[in-house]
Design a protein around this motif. Structure first.
Motif, PDB file in Angstrom:
ATOM      1  N   THR A  43     -36.009  17.161  51.528  1.00  0.00           N
ATOM      2  CA  THR A  43     -34.809  17.802  51.008  1.00  0.00           C
ATOM      3  C   THR A  43     -35.070  18.419  49.635  1.00  0.00           C
ATOM      4  OG1 THR A  43     -33.334  16.337  52.248  1.00  0.00           O
ATOM      5  CG2 THR A  43     -32.418  17.408  50.294  1.00  0.00           C
ATOM      6  N   GLY A  44     -35.732  17.673  48.763  1.00  0.00           N
ATOM      7  CA  GLY A  44     -36.055  18.203  47.438  1.00  0.00           C
ATOM      8  C   GLY A  44     -36.944  19.430  47.509  1.00  0.00           C
ATOM      9  N   ASP A  45     -37.971  19.367  48.348  1.00  0.00           N
ATOM     10  CA  ASP A  45     -38.878  20.507  48.497  1.00  0.00           C
ATOM     11  C   ASP A  45     -38.145  21.723  49.058  1.00  0.00           C
ATOM     12  OD1 ASP A  45     -40.906  18.859  47.602  1.00  0.00           O
ATOM     13  OD2 ASP A  45     -41.716  18.455  49.605  1.00  0.00           O
ATOM     14  N   PHE A  46     -37.276  21.485  50.026  1.00  0.00           N
ATOM     15  CA  PHE A  46     -36.521  22.565  50.657  1.00  0.00           C
ATOM     16  C   PHE A  46     -35.680  23.314  49.626  1.00  0.00           C
ATOM     17  CE2 PHE A  46     -32.472  23.944  52.538  1.00  0.00           C
ATOM     18  CZ  PHE A  46     -32.907  24.790  53.550  1.00  0.00           C
ATOM     19  N   TYR A  47     -34.927  22.593  48.827  1.00  0.00           N
ATOM     20  CA  TYR A  47     -34.035  23.242  47.873  1.00  0.00           C
ATOM     21  C   TYR A  47     -34.789  23.847  46.693  1.00  0.00           C
ATOM     22  CZ  TYR A  47     -29.906  21.513  50.301  1.00  0.00           C
ATOM     23  OH  TYR A  47     -28.927  21.290  51.236  1.00  0.00           O
ATOM     24  N   ARG A  48     -35.852  23.215  46.279  1.00  0.00           N
ATOM     25  CA  ARG A  48     -36.637  23.778  45.172  1.00  0.00           C
ATOM     26  C   ARG A  48     -37.166  25.161  45.548  1.00  0.00           C
ATOM     27  NH1 ARG A  48     -38.924  21.354  40.669  1.00  0.00           N
ATOM     28  NH2 ARG A  48     -40.611  22.547  39.683  1.00  0.00           N
ATOM     29  N   ALA A  49     -37.606  25.302  46.814  1.00  0.00           N
ATOM     30  CA  ALA A  49     -38.141  26.580  47.272  1.00  0.00           C
ATOM     31  C   ALA A  49     -37.068  27.658  47.351  1.00  0.00           C
ATOM     32  CB  ALA A  49     -38.806  26.410  48.641  1.00  0.00           C
ATOM     33  N   ARG A  50     -35.803  27.274  47.345  1.00  0.00           N
ATOM     34  CA  ARG A  50     -34.694  28.225  47.473  1.00  0.00           C
ATOM     35  C   ARG A  50     -33.863  28.340  46.204  1.00  0.00           C
ATOM     36  NH1 ARG A  50     -36.494  26.173  51.771  1.00  0.00           N
ATOM     37  NH2 ARG A  50     -36.469  27.280  53.783  1.00  0.00           N
ATOM     38  N   ASP A  51     -34.375  27.799  45.110  1.00  0.00           N
ATOM     39  CA  ASP A  51     -33.707  27.878  43.813  1.00  0.00           C
ATOM     40  C   ASP A  51     -32.313  27.263  43.859  1.00  0.00           C
ATOM     41  OD1 ASP A  51     -33.562  28.489  41.109  1.00  0.00           O
ATOM     42  OD2 ASP A  51     -32.703  30.477  41.447  1.00  0.00           O
ATOM     43  N   ALA A 107     -26.360  24.265  44.191  1.00  0.00           N
ATOM     44  CA  ALA A 107     -26.511  22.919  43.644  1.00  0.00           C
ATOM     45  C   ALA A 107     -26.442  21.917  44.788  1.00  0.00           C
ATOM     46  CB  ALA A 107     -25.421  22.626  42.612  1.00  0.00           C
ATOM     47  N   TYR A 108     -27.208  20.824  44.646  1.00  0.00           N
ATOM     48  CA  TYR A 108     -27.199  19.798  45.697  1.00  0.00           C
ATOM     49  C   TYR A 108     -27.394  18.425  45.090  1.00  0.00           C
ATOM     50  CZ  TYR A 108     -32.169  18.519  45.627  1.00  0.00           C
ATOM     51  OH  TYR A 108     -33.389  18.020  45.263  1.00  0.00           O
ATOM     52  N   TYR A 109     -27.098  17.407  45.872  1.00  0.00           N
ATOM     53  CA  TYR A 109     -27.388  16.019  45.524  1.00  0.00           C
ATOM     54  C   TYR A 109     -27.515  15.202  46.793  1.00  0.00           C
ATOM     55  CZ  TYR A 109     -22.504  14.919  46.582  1.00  0.00           C
ATOM     56  OH  TYR A 109     -21.307  14.766  47.218  1.00  0.00           O
ATOM     57  N   ILE A 110     -28.090  14.020  46.669  1.00  0.00           N
ATOM     58  CA  ILE A 110     -28.023  12.960  47.683  1.00  0.00           C
ATOM     59  C   ILE A 110     -27.535  11.721  46.962  1.00  0.00           C
ATOM     60  CG2 ILE A 110     -29.293  11.496  49.291  1.00  0.00           C
ATOM     61  CD1 ILE A 110     -31.295  13.761  49.662  1.00  0.00           C
ATOM     62  N   MET A 111     -26.395  11.179  47.396  1.00  0.00           N
ATOM     63  CA  MET A 111     -25.825  10.012  46.721  1.00  0.00           C
ATOM     64  C   MET A 111     -24.881   9.288  47.666  1.00  0.00           C
ATOM     65  SD  MET A 111     -23.016  11.767  44.144  1.00  0.00           S
ATOM     66  CE  MET A 111     -22.097  10.254  43.811  1.00  0.00           C
ATOM     67  N   PRO A 112     -24.499   8.047  47.316  1.00  0.00           N
ATOM     68  CA  PRO A 112     -23.566   7.313  48.180  1.00  0.00           C
ATOM     69  C   PRO A 112     -22.185   7.947  48.188  1.00  0.00           C
ATOM     70  CG  PRO A 112     -24.707   5.832  46.668  1.00  0.00           C
ATOM     71  CD  PRO A 112     -24.970   7.225  46.202  1.00  0.00           C
ATOM     72  N   HIS A 148     -32.153  24.109  56.902  1.00  0.00           N
ATOM     73  CA  HIS A 148     -32.391  22.765  56.372  1.00  0.00           C
ATOM     74  C   HIS A 148     -32.724  21.781  57.490  1.00  0.00           C
ATOM     75  CE1 HIS A 148     -32.244  19.379  53.759  1.00  0.00           C
ATOM     76  NE2 HIS A 148     -31.060  18.933  54.145  1.00  0.00           N
ATOM     77  N   VAL A 149     -31.932  21.779  58.554  1.00  0.00           N
ATOM     78  CA  VAL A 149     -32.142  20.831  59.655  1.00  0.00           C
ATOM     79  C   VAL A 149     -33.475  21.091  60.353  1.00  0.00           C
ATOM     80  CG1 VAL A 149     -31.282  20.123  61.924  1.00  0.00           C
ATOM     81  CG2 VAL A 149     -29.697  20.352  60.002  1.00  0.00           C
ATOM     82  N   THR A 150     -33.804  22.350  60.602  1.00  0.00           N
ATOM     83  CA  THR A 150     -35.086  22.642  61.259  1.00  0.00           C
ATOM     84  C   THR A 150     -36.258  22.258  60.358  1.00  0.00           C
ATOM     85  OG1 THR A 150     -34.984  24.953  60.500  1.00  0.00           O
ATOM     86  CG2 THR A 150     -34.135  24.471  62.694  1.00  0.00           C
ATOM     87  N   THR A 151     -36.092  22.433  59.052  1.00  0.00           N
ATOM     88  CA  THR A 151     -37.147  22.040  58.115  1.00  0.00           C
ATOM     89  C   THR A 151     -37.334  20.533  58.092  1.00  0.00           C
ATOM     90  OG1 THR A 151     -36.776  23.985  56.720  1.00  0.00           O
ATOM     91  CG2 THR A 151     -37.870  22.104  55.699  1.00  0.00           C
ATOM     92  N   LEU A 152     -36.237  19.772  58.086  1.00  0.00           N
ATOM     93  CA  LEU A 152     -36.339  18.315  58.133  1.00  0.00           C
ATOM     94  C   LEU A 152     -37.079  17.868  59.385  1.00  0.00           C
ATOM     95  CD1 LEU A 152     -32.794  17.102  56.947  1.00  0.00           C
ATOM     96  CD2 LEU A 152     -34.918  17.189  55.625  1.00  0.00           C
ATOM     97  N   CYS A 153     -36.780  18.507  60.503  1.00  0.00           N
ATOM     98  CA  CYS A 153     -37.448  18.144  61.756  1.00  0.00           C
ATOM     99  C   CYS A 153     -38.939  18.452  61.690  1.00  0.00           C
ATOM    100  CB  CYS A 153     -36.800  18.891  62.925  1.00  0.00           C
ATOM    101  SG  CYS A 153     -35.142  18.319  63.335  1.00  0.00           S
ATOM    102  N   SER A 154     -39.299  19.592  61.150  1.00  0.00           N
ATOM    103  CA  SER A 154     -40.708  19.950  61.034  1.00  0.00           C
ATOM    104  C   SER A 154     -41.461  18.963  60.143  1.00  0.00           C
ATOM    105  CB  SER A 154     -40.850  21.374  60.472  1.00  0.00           C
ATOM    106  OG  SER A 154     -40.316  22.327  61.359  1.00  0.00           O
TER     107      SER A 154
END
Length: 338
Positions: A43-51, A107-112, A148-154
């Motif tokens: 997830t971090g790599d995905f979003y970093r590549a897309r600013d 902007a994104y996050y992962i949190m509870p 995003h979903v296809t990238t996670l699967c790959s």
């Protein structure tokens, strides 16, 4: 190194306040730990590549996004914070919208995330929310979710945990299928109502209609494993979703595995449009004055989505109960040892 046999799930109904030893020795939870780590890295790599920037959020809010109108079936979790009544975060979507006013493209996050309703095989009281907000509209965010979903699967297919996932899930054909797609099929709510069994379309009054979980599963099967369910009636979705002139909302749910895995939508751009929607949903505008003021001072077209990590993981593992996916469970009415 791959395990010799598929790990046995530690079922939610078996968990007690005295299962520390079993949890520590569980191959099931070791697998979940490895897969979760891969998903977070990806997830971090995905979003970093897309600013799209990671942002730091509090876990408390004064203005909840759920419940949020006529179609809500979720309960907020109210707490006392230093003598002031507040809520544990049900979502930080409003705050993500605020962060875009800081000059970010996304902007994104992962949190509870915290919800107060009773847990079941598809609902948790505390789950991990992967949320993002971007400048743009509904089509923009739907394409982002697909990417995003296809990238996670790959990434999962290339990860050291792939063999162990395959051993438990009975193969990785479902992950390979999604990883190889560029677009997912889409069906509007009205068309979907004609495709599912009639008993799976609920009329909750006040113009609120919904397709049940069983109906979602029928749509997933009909469309080959994944489908967008789009353009729900405006009264059936949160007040913050922008609407079209035909009475539908500019939103879509991604159906996969247990049902809805991600929900996305375009937001109202102006204060006037947001206020009309709030009043139309029977919500007190005073509880959202800061949000309305933000739209007044800095109108901006944005769209966003939230993906439940446990639901996505359940699909990856072909597992039917997300309560089994927490190493440190936080279930309503269930004592925990940690």
């Amino acid at each position: 190194m791959s395990t010799t046999a598929a790990p046995i799930p530690f079922t939610a109904t078996a968990r007690t306040g005295h299962d520390l030893e079993t949890t520590l020795s569980s191959a099931w939870f070791r697998l979940i730990t490895r897969v979760n780590a891969e998903l977070v890295h990806a997830t971090g790599d995905f979003y970093r590549a897309r600013d799209v920037a990671p942002v730091l959020m509090p876990i408390t809010v004064n203005s909840v996004s759920s419940p949020m109108g006529l179609g809500s079936d979720s309960l907020p979790v109210r707490i006392d914070l230093f003598g002031d009544p507040t809520y544990l975060a049900d979502s930080m979507q409003f705050q993500l919208e605020f962060m875009l006013r800081m000059g970010l493209r996304g902007a994104y996050y992962i949190m509870p995330t915290f919800r107060g309703e009773d847990p079941d095989s598809t609902h948790l009281n505390q789950f991990f929310h992967s949320e993002a907000e971007i400048t743009g509209g509904l089509d923009d965010v739907m394409r982002l979710v697909e990417d995003h979903v296809t990238t996670l699967c790959s990434r999962l297919l290339d990860s050291p945990a792939a063999d162990d996932v395959a051993a438990f899930a009975g193969g990785l054909d479902h992950v390979v299928d999604i990883a190889g797609r560029t677009r997912f099929p889409e069906v509007t709510f009205e068309d979907a109502c004609a495709l599912v069994d009639p008993e799976h379309v609920e009329d909750r009054g006040s113009g609120v209609r919904a397709i049940t979980r069983a109906g979602e599963l029928q749509l997933i099967e009909r469309f080959g494993g994944v489908v967008w369910l789009s353009r729900m009636p405006a009264n059936s979705v949160p007040f913050y979703q922008a609407g079209g002139e035909d009475g539908t909302a500019l939103c879509a749910d991604l159906l996969l595995g247990l049902g809805e895995v991600a929900g996305c939508g375009e937001r109202h751009t102006t204060r006037a449009a947001t206020e009309r929607a709030i009043v139309g949903h029977g919500v007190d505008p005073a509880n959202y004055e800061w949000y309305l003021r933000m739209k007044e001072l800095a109108p901006l077209r944005t769209a966003g989505f939230g993906l439940g990590l446990e639901r996505f993981l359940a699909w990856v593992l072909r597992h039917d109960d997300i309560r089994d996916l927490h190493l440190m469970p936080r279930l309503k009415g269930v004592p925990t040892w940690m």
